[in-house]
Scaffold this active site. Structure first.
Site, PDB file in Angstrom:
ATOM      1  N   GLY A  27       0.846  -1.210   0.000  1.00  0.00           N
ATOM      2  CA  GLY A  27       0.000   0.000   0.000  1.00  0.00           C
ATOM      3  C   GLY A  27       0.870   1.245   0.000  1.00  0.00           C
ATOM      4  O   GLY A  27       0.551   2.246   0.636  1.00  0.00           O
ATOM      5  N   TYR A  69     -14.473  -3.976   8.346  1.00  0.00           N
ATOM      6  CA  TYR A  69     -13.150  -3.404   8.628  1.00  0.00           C
ATOM      7  C   TYR A  69     -12.737  -3.702  10.078  1.00  0.00           C
ATOM      8  O   TYR A  69     -11.595  -4.088  10.344  1.00  0.00           O
ATOM      9  CB  TYR A  69     -13.220  -1.900   8.368  1.00  0.00           C
ATOM     10  CG  TYR A  69     -11.923  -1.150   8.499  1.00  0.00           C
ATOM     11  CD1 TYR A  69     -11.002  -1.137   7.450  1.00  0.00           C
ATOM     12  CD2 TYR A  69     -11.622  -0.434   9.645  1.00  0.00           C
ATOM     13  CE1 TYR A  69      -9.815  -0.427   7.561  1.00  0.00           C
ATOM     14  CE2 TYR A  69     -10.450   0.279   9.764  1.00  0.00           C
ATOM     15  CZ  TYR A  69      -9.548   0.282   8.713  1.00  0.00           C
ATOM     16  OH  TYR A  69      -8.375   0.986   8.830  1.00  0.00           O
TER      17      TYR A  69
END
Ligand code: NAI
Length: 248
Positions: A12, A153
């Site tokens: 990322g 999440y």
């Protein structure tokens, strides 16, 4: 690590927190493998290898780690930072939204941890590298306090903390340390909605330090956990959140 001569793989890394970590390691003189599903302009450096990879795809992860090893010979540090959010209230969340977040944030962290960890064990057996290998997984307060509108999440990040403790137990005997950091709200693209007028004050009231983190605030704790200064720390989750978790 990083100490100016180490090899760090960051997932990322195209933007946000991952980009800030990659930039800091490069500035410290380390070699950086910057992994992201998106391409990004990192500038020119012979100490940087950008690789496009979806961390949710185990075959792509294995190939990416092989490319990193072909370039650098070893990997001393891994930051499992790639993550996404697909917010929805529980009663409206689709199975696709649930699965996608689990696949990237939790399974993606596992695939990369497994592939890089194997290479760390092999390097150690072969006596390659001067550094004690270490892994940092990016968790979230959503995985410790829960969260409204992001059960996928919250579950994935709680899973990341469990993954961290299990890997730390299993790999301590191989000299590999595995820790996590738990962020609150960091000013990146991911939190643009939270930081709008509609939600900002509600969140800020819960942060004793009264401000959101900037990416620069969260870089040093990650680099510390990778460093020799953290040589006796493993299986821990470090809060980097302005005191959010101690708020009454
Ligand atoms: P961001 O959205 O700014 O950047 C995430 C990066 O991950 C992007 O470059 C994206 O392309 C990449 N990515 C997403 N899915 C990927 C995949 N399947 N394979 C490879 N790369 C992928 O997000 P931010 O804020 O920098 O977040 C980084 C990490 O920190 C995430 O794990 C996030 O959950 C965590 N975190 C962030 C917080 C915040 O307030 N921003 C709070 C707590 C945790």
């Amino acid at each position: 690590m990083p100490s100016g001569r180490a090899v760090l793989l960051v997932t990322g890394a195209a933007r946000g927190i991952g980009r800030a970590i990659a930039d800091a390691a490069l500035a410290a003189g380390d070699r950086v493998v910057a992994v992201d599903r998106d391409t990004a302009d990192f500038g020119q450096s012979d100490r940087l290898l950008p690789l496009v990879c979806n961390v949710a795809d185990p075959q792509a992860v294995a190939a990416t780690v092989q490319q990193a090893l072909a370039w650098a010979g070893r990997i001393d540090g891994l930051v499992n930072n790639a993550g996404i959010g697909r917010p929805a209230m529980i009663d409206r969340m689709t199975a696709a939204e649930w699965n996608e977040v689990l696949e990237v944030n939790l399974s993606g962290s596992f695939h990369m941890l497994q592939a890089v960890g194997r290479s760390m064990m092999e390097a150690r057996r072969a006596g390659i590298g001067d550094f004690s290998p270490a892994i940092v997984n990016i968790a979230s307060d959503a995985g410790r306090r829960g969260t409204v509108g992001q059960i996928n999440y919250g579950a994935a990040k709680a899973g990341v903390i469990g993954l961290t403790m299990s890997a730390a137990r299993e790999w301590a005997r191989h000299g590999i340390r595995v820790n996590a950091v738990s962020f609150g709200v960091v000013a990146t693209d991911m939190t643009a909605a939270i930081r709008t007028d509609r939600f900002r004050d509600t969140y800020l009231q819960q942060i004793p330090m009264g401000r959101f983190a900037e990416p620069a605030d969260v870089v040093a704790p990650v680099l510390f956990l990778l460093s020799q200064g953290a040589a006796y720390i493993t299986g821990q989750t470090l809060s980097v959140n302005g005191g959010y978790d101690i708020h009454a």
